[in-house]
Design a protein around this motif. Structure first.
Motif, short mmCIF file in Angstrom:
data_model
loop_
_atom_site.label_atom_id
_atom_site.label_comp_id
_atom_site.label_asym_id
_atom_site.label_seq_id
_atom_site.Cartn_x
_atom_site.Cartn_y
_atom_site.Cartn_z
N ARG A 175 0.85 -1.17 0.00
CA ARG A 175 0.00 0.00 0.00
C ARG A 175 0.89 1.22 0.00
NH1 ARG A 175 -3.72 0.60 5.05
NH2 ARG A 175 -1.74 1.23 6.02
N ALA A 176 0.60 2.17 -0.84
CA ALA A 176 1.45 3.36 -0.93
C ALA A 176 1.13 4.33 0.19
CB ALA A 176 1.25 4.04 -2.28
N ILE A 177 2.15 4.82 0.83
CA ILE A 177 2.03 5.91 1.79
C ILE A 177 2.96 7.00 1.31
CG2 ILE A 177 2.29 6.60 4.19
CD1 ILE A 177 1.79 3.75 5.01
N ALA A 178 2.41 8.04 0.71
CA ALA A 178 3.23 9.02 0.01
C ALA A 178 3.91 9.97 0.96
CB ALA A 178 2.37 9.81 -0.97
N SER A 204 1.16 11.02 -4.90
CA SER A 204 -0.07 10.24 -4.75
C SER A 204 0.21 8.80 -5.14
CB SER A 204 -1.17 10.83 -5.65
OG SER A 204 -2.23 9.91 -5.81
N GLU A 205 -0.44 7.87 -4.44
CA GLU A 205 -0.24 6.46 -4.74
C GLU A 205 -0.84 6.05 -6.07
OE1 GLU A 205 -2.95 3.68 -2.36
OE2 GLU A 205 -2.94 5.50 -1.15
N THR A 206 -1.75 6.83 -6.61
CA THR A 206 -2.39 6.48 -7.88
C THR A 206 -1.78 7.22 -9.07
OG1 THR A 206 -4.10 8.17 -7.52
CG2 THR A 206 -4.57 5.93 -6.76
N ARG A 225 6.68 5.80 -9.99
CA ARG A 225 5.70 5.93 -8.93
C ARG A 225 6.44 6.21 -7.61
NH1 ARG A 225 0.52 4.44 -10.40
NH2 ARG A 225 0.34 3.05 -12.20
N VAL A 254 6.86 3.03 -1.84
CA VAL A 254 5.74 2.58 -1.01
C VAL A 254 6.24 1.93 0.26
CG1 VAL A 254 4.23 2.22 -2.99
CG2 VAL A 254 5.64 0.33 -2.18
#
Length: 263
Positions: free
Chosen positions: A5-8, A149-151, A254, A257
């Motif tokens: 899960r990305a935590i920016a 942003s993770e997206t 990206r 993460v």
């Protein structure tokens, strides 16, 4: 099976630079492929500490498309004295053998993993930002920070140009009006130019120009390109730039993460 899960880490460090004409450093870590997952986690976990000792740190990125066994780090500094002071910080970068803890089970039990021998090499380049070109297009450049942003997808577009003192000014002369046209025509809302850079020192060849774009998604970048096809000044500018370019590449990045279990 691990999931992510990305935590920016949100980069607002640009506003800390004392002058508008800061320098930009792009570091690339070449990583052992089988340790890339864990090394990326270690980088993300270390981001808060790096931001404390590196006042110009904007963030770190993994590569989706391109040099996929790499991570990039983006930071700003006022001058080389400021960079020298930053480099004196012993915990600026992730140390070899760091102990990483993350949740790896459905119950969220912590698992520890020691990351050793992951980093194969690091290379770095220093750039100046084309401030006047960005301002003419109504863009703040990296002084406006980067909203990670993770997206979102971040596109690194690199032009290598023919040698000569006049080449980069010629590129900017062609690029500037084309950019204004592209931004006016592209109504997709998918893409934003974060920075336009030209090389000063490091492994990037002389007369290298880099665009850094933020796209809402990888497919959003394609929608932006379709929307820009009506920008005739932009298309002509890119055609003219091709005549002074020797090489071009693009990579999709990206933000790094944190590794956590996703139920």
């Amino acid at each position: 099976m691990r999931a992510v899960r990305a935590i920016a880490h949100r980069g607002a460090a640009a506003t800390r630079c004392a002058r508008r004409n800061f320098l930009v450093e792009l570091e690339r870590d070449a990583v052992r492929p089988q340790l890339l997952f864990d090394y990326s986690a270690a980088i993300a976990e270390h981001a808060t500490r790096r931001a404390e000792v590196d006042q110009g740190y904007l963030g770190s990125f993994g590569v989706d498309v391109g040099r996929v066994s790499s991570l990039y780090h983006l930071s700003l500094f006022d001058d080389y004295d400021a960079r020298d002071a930053r480099e004196q910080q012993s915990d600026l970068r992730v140390p070899d053998g760091v102990l990483l803890e993350y949740e790896d089970t459905p119950e969220g039990d912590p698992v520890a993993s020691r990351i050793e021998g992951a980093l194969l090499s690091t290379e770095t380049s220093v750039f100046a930002e084309a401030t006047a070109t960005l301002e003419a297009a109504g863009l703040p450049g990296l002084a406006g920070g980067i909203d990670l942003s993770e997206t979102a997808v971040y596109e690194l577009r690199t032009y290598e140009l023919v040698l000569g003192y006049a080449t980069v000014p010629k590129f900017l002369e062609l690029y500037g009006p084309g950019l204004v046209d592209k931004l006016a025509v592209d109504d997709s809302g998918e893409s934003k130019l974060l920075s336009l850079l030209h090389s000063e020192a490091g492994v990037a060849p002389l007369n290298t120009v880099v665009e850094l774009w933020r796209h809402e998604s990888a497919q959003g970048a394609q929608r932006s390109r379709v929307a820009s096809r009506g920008a005739t000044t932009w298309r002509k500018a890119i055609g003219d730039i091709a005549e002074i370019a020797t090489r071009f590449e693009t990579q999709l990045l990206r933000p790094c993460v944190m590794m956590k279990h996703v139920e």
